[in-house]
Design a protein around this motif. Structure first.
Motif, PDB file in Angstrom:
ATOM      1  N   THR A 119       0.832  -1.208   0.000  1.00 21.68           N
ATOM      2  CA  THR A 119       0.000   0.000   0.000  1.00 21.68           C
ATOM      3  C   THR A 119       0.862   1.252   0.000  1.00 21.68           C
ATOM      4  O   THR A 119       0.606   2.202  -0.769  1.00 21.68           O
ATOM      5  CB  THR A 119      -0.934   0.007   1.215  1.00 21.68           C
ATOM      6  N   THR A 120       1.908   1.269   0.830  1.00 25.81           N
ATOM      7  CA  THR A 120       2.790   2.430   0.863  1.00 25.81           C
ATOM      8  C   THR A 120       3.497   2.617  -0.474  1.00 25.81           C
ATOM      9  O   THR A 120       3.653   3.738  -0.964  1.00 25.81           O
ATOM     10  CB  THR A 120       3.828   2.283   1.988  1.00 25.81           C
ATOM     11  N   SER A 121       3.918   1.520  -1.090  1.00 26.22           N
ATOM     12  CA  SER A 121       4.610   1.600  -2.375  1.00 26.22           C
ATOM     13  C   SER A 121       3.703   2.164  -3.464  1.00 26.22           C
ATOM     14  O   SER A 121       4.139   2.971  -4.294  1.00 26.22           O
ATOM     15  CB  SER A 121       5.119   0.217  -2.786  1.00 26.22           C
ATOM     16  N   ILE A 137      13.470  10.823  -5.177  1.00 25.45           N
ATOM     17  CA  ILE A 137      13.295  10.764  -3.721  1.00 25.45           C
ATOM     18  C   ILE A 137      12.284   9.693  -3.352  1.00 25.45           C
ATOM     19  O   ILE A 137      12.522   8.872  -2.452  1.00 25.45           O
ATOM     20  CB  ILE A 137      12.855  12.139  -3.178  1.00 25.45           C
ATOM     21  N   PHE A 138      11.157   9.668  -4.044  1.00 30.75           N
ATOM     22  CA  PHE A 138      10.140   8.659  -3.749  1.00 30.75           C
ATOM     23  C   PHE A 138      10.632   7.257  -4.112  1.00 30.75           C
ATOM     24  O   PHE A 138      10.310   6.283  -3.419  1.00 30.75           O
ATOM     25  CB  PHE A 138       8.850   8.992  -4.500  1.00 30.75           C
ATOM     26  N   GLN A 139      11.408   7.158  -5.178  1.00 29.98           N
ATOM     27  CA  GLN A 139      11.984   5.860  -5.526  1.00 29.98           C
ATOM     28  C   GLN A 139      12.943   5.382  -4.435  1.00 29.98           C
ATOM     29  O   GLN A 139      12.971   4.196  -4.085  1.00 29.98           O
ATOM     30  CB  GLN A 139      12.717   5.959  -6.863  1.00 29.98           C
ATOM     31  N   GLY A 140      13.733   6.315  -3.900  1.00 28.42           N
ATOM     32  CA  GLY A 140      14.651   5.957  -2.825  1.00 28.42           C
ATOM     33  C   GLY A 140      13.923   5.525  -1.563  1.00 28.42           C
ATOM     34  O   GLY A 140      14.322   4.558  -0.899  1.00 28.42           O
ATOM     35  N   LEU A 141      12.835   6.234  -1.218  1.00 22.83           N
ATOM     36  CA  LEU A 141      12.050   5.861  -0.041  1.00 22.83           C
ATOM     37  C   LEU A 141      11.424   4.481  -0.219  1.00 22.83           C
ATOM     38  O   LEU A 141      11.386   3.674   0.716  1.00 22.83           O
ATOM     39  CB  LEU A 141      10.957   6.902   0.206  1.00 22.83           C
ATOM     40  N   ALA A 143      12.544   2.014  -2.174  1.00 22.12           N
ATOM     41  CA  ALA A 143      13.604   1.010  -2.132  1.00 22.12           C
ATOM     42  C   ALA A 143      14.082   0.771  -0.702  1.00 22.12           C
ATOM     43  O   ALA A 143      14.316  -0.379  -0.298  1.00 22.12           O
ATOM     44  CB  ALA A 143      14.771   1.448  -3.017  1.00 22.12           C
ATOM     45  N   LEU A 144      14.222   1.844   0.082  1.00 25.24           N
ATOM     46  CA  LEU A 144      14.665   1.706   1.467  1.00 25.24           C
ATOM     47  C   LEU A 144      13.642   0.939   2.289  1.00 25.24           C
ATOM     48  O   LEU A 144      13.996   0.081   3.115  1.00 25.24           O
ATOM     49  CB  LEU A 144      14.911   3.089   2.072  1.00 25.24           C
ATOM     50  N   ASP A 145      12.377   1.232   2.078  1.00 23.16           N
ATOM     51  CA  ASP A 145      11.314   0.569   2.833  1.00 23.16           C
ATOM     52  C   ASP A 145      11.309  -0.932   2.561  1.00 23.16           C
ATOM     53  O   ASP A 145      11.275  -1.750   3.497  1.00 23.16           O
ATOM     54  CB  ASP A 145       9.963   1.189   2.458  1.00 23.16           C
ATOM     55  N   PHE A 146      11.361  -1.302   1.291  1.00 21.93           N
ATOM     56  CA  PHE A 146      11.335  -2.720   0.936  1.00 21.93           C
ATOM     57  C   PHE A 146      12.602  -3.438   1.405  1.00 21.93           C
ATOM     58  O   PHE A 146      12.538  -4.517   2.001  1.00 21.93           O
ATOM     59  CB  PHE A 146      11.168  -2.880  -0.576  1.00 21.93           C
ATOM     60  N   SER A 147      13.753  -2.864   1.108  1.00 19.40           N
ATOM     61  CA  SER A 147      15.012  -3.548   1.406  1.00 19.40           C
ATOM     62  C   SER A 147      15.238  -3.717   2.899  1.00 19.40           C
ATOM     63  O   SER A 147      15.693  -4.773   3.353  1.00 19.40           O
ATOM     64  CB  SER A 147      16.182  -2.780   0.782  1.00 19.40           C
ATOM     65  N   SER A 148      14.915  -2.689   3.688  1.00 20.60           N
ATOM     66  CA  SER A 148      15.161  -2.782   5.128  1.00 20.60           C
ATOM     67  C   SER A 148      14.267  -3.832   5.779  1.00 20.60           C
ATOM     68  O   SER A 148      14.726  -4.620   6.615  1.00 20.60           O
ATOM     69  CB  SER A 148      14.942  -1.420   5.787  1.00 20.60           C
ATOM     70  N   HIS A 149      13.007  -3.869   5.391  1.00 25.39           N
ATOM     71  CA  HIS A 149      12.096  -4.847   5.998  1.00 25.39           C
ATOM     72  C   HIS A 149      12.396  -6.264   5.521  1.00 25.39           C
ATOM     73  O   HIS A 149      12.318  -7.221   6.302  1.00 25.39           O
ATOM     74  CB  HIS A 149      10.645  -4.476   5.690  1.00 25.39           C
ATOM     75  N   ILE A 281      15.010   4.950  11.086  1.00 24.06           N
ATOM     76  CA  ILE A 281      14.823   3.610  11.644  1.00 24.06           C
ATOM     77  C   ILE A 281      14.978   2.559  10.553  1.00 24.06           C
ATOM     78  O   ILE A 281      15.606   1.509  10.758  1.00 24.06           O
ATOM     79  CB  ILE A 281      13.442   3.510  12.318  1.00 24.06           C
ATOM     80  N   ASN A 282      14.401   2.814   9.373  1.00 25.07           N
ATOM     81  CA  ASN A 282      14.557   1.878   8.258  1.00 25.07           C
ATOM     82  C   ASN A 282      16.021   1.692   7.882  1.00 25.07           C
ATOM     83  O   ASN A 282      16.474   0.574   7.595  1.00 25.07           O
ATOM     84  CB  ASN A 282      13.778   2.375   7.044  1.00 25.07           C
ATOM     85  N   LEU A 283      16.778   2.802   7.882  1.00 22.66           N
ATOM     86  CA  LEU A 283      18.198   2.719   7.536  1.00 22.66           C
ATOM     87  C   LEU A 283      18.971   1.928   8.594  1.00 22.66           C
ATOM     88  O   LEU A 283      19.806   1.073   8.252  1.00 22.66           O
ATOM     89  CB  LEU A 283      18.775   4.132   7.397  1.00 22.66           C
ATOM     90  N   VAL A 284      18.697   2.211   9.870  1.00 23.76           N
ATOM     91  CA  VAL A 284      19.347   1.461  10.953  1.00 23.76           C
ATOM     92  C   VAL A 284      18.985  -0.021  10.861  1.00 23.76           C
ATOM     93  O   VAL A 284      19.831  -0.908  11.052  1.00 23.76           O
ATOM     94  CB  VAL A 284      18.935   2.043  12.324  1.00 23.76           C
ATOM     95  N   GLN A 285      17.734  -0.302  10.571  1.00 24.31           N
ATOM     96  CA  GLN A 285      17.279  -1.680  10.445  1.00 24.31           C
ATOM     97  C   GLN A 285      18.016  -2.402   9.326  1.00 24.31           C
ATOM     98  O   GLN A 285      18.417  -3.563   9.480  1.00 24.31           O
ATOM     99  CB  GLN A 285      15.767  -1.682  10.171  1.00 24.31           C
ATOM    100  N   LEU A 286      18.211  -1.721   8.213  1.00 23.75           N
ATOM    101  CA  LEU A 286      18.932  -2.314   7.086  1.00 23.75           C
ATOM    102  C   LEU A 286      20.378  -2.607   7.459  1.00 23.75           C
ATOM    103  O   LEU A 286      20.911  -3.689   7.161  1.00 23.75           O
ATOM    104  CB  LEU A 286      18.864  -1.373   5.889  1.00 23.75           C
TER     105      LEU A 286
END
Length: 311
Positions: A119-121, A137-141, A143-149, A281-286
């Motif tokens: 949904t967020t994507s 910027i939105f592409q980076g957000l 990618a970060l959301d998917f990859s970190s989780h 938090i997503n970056l730290v999680q990754l």
């Protein structure tokens, strides 16, 4: 027979009824006879349909609402925002239902995470189209959301075991992730305000000339006709059930129903710091998940005697 003998016999009968031996014999009789039937019934009752657990049913409702919000997303900001927001708020309800009904499952946890990510994507994809200059910027957000989780989930399963939840983060590994996942209030606030920021940007794409002036221009009749022709559903039954968001009438309604940008700006300003914190938090999680997997790789290489010394 004397009265004394009669009393002794009565006492012996009473003791035999309440003695542990008699109870054991009765139990053994049940287990050897009808007890097997009782056990079979218990096993039959234990067959539950995981897919129909209440938290998972709530998850299905979330998906339906999310799809409906995407259907109205291009031209109906109010309808889309309401449907999308309700879908996001139900994310808290399914966890509550899982605890109340004792129906926490791995399928439900994965369904919840996949629904959140998708949904967020989809919303970020729309924002990338609405604000072309900020697409990267939105592409980076996204990618970060998917990859970190994904990295965090995989590391939890690979290093912690199949029974380990991705929300069980030890403080020694990361105090930030421990606070984020174990404190339900913190988790809800960060997730809710993160989505609220993107919803506010979505509303600003319809209401702010500063950010998206092209969307406020009137649509000519030729453009409306083209949109209507391209968006027709090839079924008269579906046309009667679902209103076509690309029809000429819908375009007229969208133009006449423009919003004021004041409240979307307020929502964006209030939620922006939390959204930024969520990305940290997503970056730290990754990073933490990557290091955890690397530790496991080093242990595996040592166990295999690698690297081998070459003479």
């Amino acid at each position: 027979m004397s009265a004394r003998q009669t009393r002794k016999q009565a006492a012996a009968a009473t003791n035999s009824i309440h003695s542990p031996k008699a109870t054991d014999e009765d139990d053994n009789g049940l287990m050897n006879g009808n007890g097997s039937a009782h056990k079979g019934l218990a096993r039959e009752e234990a067959k539950e349909n995981i897919f129909l657990f209440w938290p998972n049913v709530i998850g299905y409702v979330r998906i339906v609402l999310a799809v409906a919000s995407l259907y109205y997303m291009p031209l109906h900001p109010r309808t889309c925002s309401i449907l999308y927001s309700v879908s996001c708020l139900l994310d808290a309800l399914d966890g509550y239902a899982a605890r109340i009904f004792e129906q926490s499952t791995r399928f439900g946890a994965v369904l919840d995470m996949v629904t959140d990510r998708c949904t967020t994507s989809c919303l970020l994809m729309f924002l990338a189209c609405a604000f072309p200059r900020w697409t990267i910027i939105f592409q980076g957000l996204l990618a970060l959301d998917f990859s970190s989780h994904y990295m965090h989930m995989y590391a939890s399963l690979a290093m912690g075991g199949a029974e380990t939840s991705h929300k069980n983060v030890d403080k020694s590994r990361s105090w930030m992730l421990n606070l984020y996942y174990t404190n339900k209030t913190v988790l809800f606030v960060f997730c809710a305000l993160n989505e609220l920021f993107f919803i506010a940007l979505y509303l600003l794409s319809f209401s702010s000339p500063l950010l998206s002036p092209s969307l406020l221009n009137s649509v000519g009749e030729a453009s409306a006709a083209q949109l209507q022709a391209g968006g027709q559903v090839n079924s008269s039954v579906l046309d009667q059930i679902f209103v076509n968001p690309y029809s000429a009438a819908a375009l007229e309604l969208a133009r006449a129903n423009k919003m004021d940008s004041f409240w979307p700006w307020v929502l964006a300003g209030v939620s922006f710091p939390v959204m930024a914190g969520k990305q940290i938090i997503n970056l730290v999680q990754l990073i933490k998940a990557s290091k955890w997997l690397a530790e496991g790789d080093l242990q595996a290489r040592v166990a295999q005697g690698l690297p081998r010394k070459q003479d």
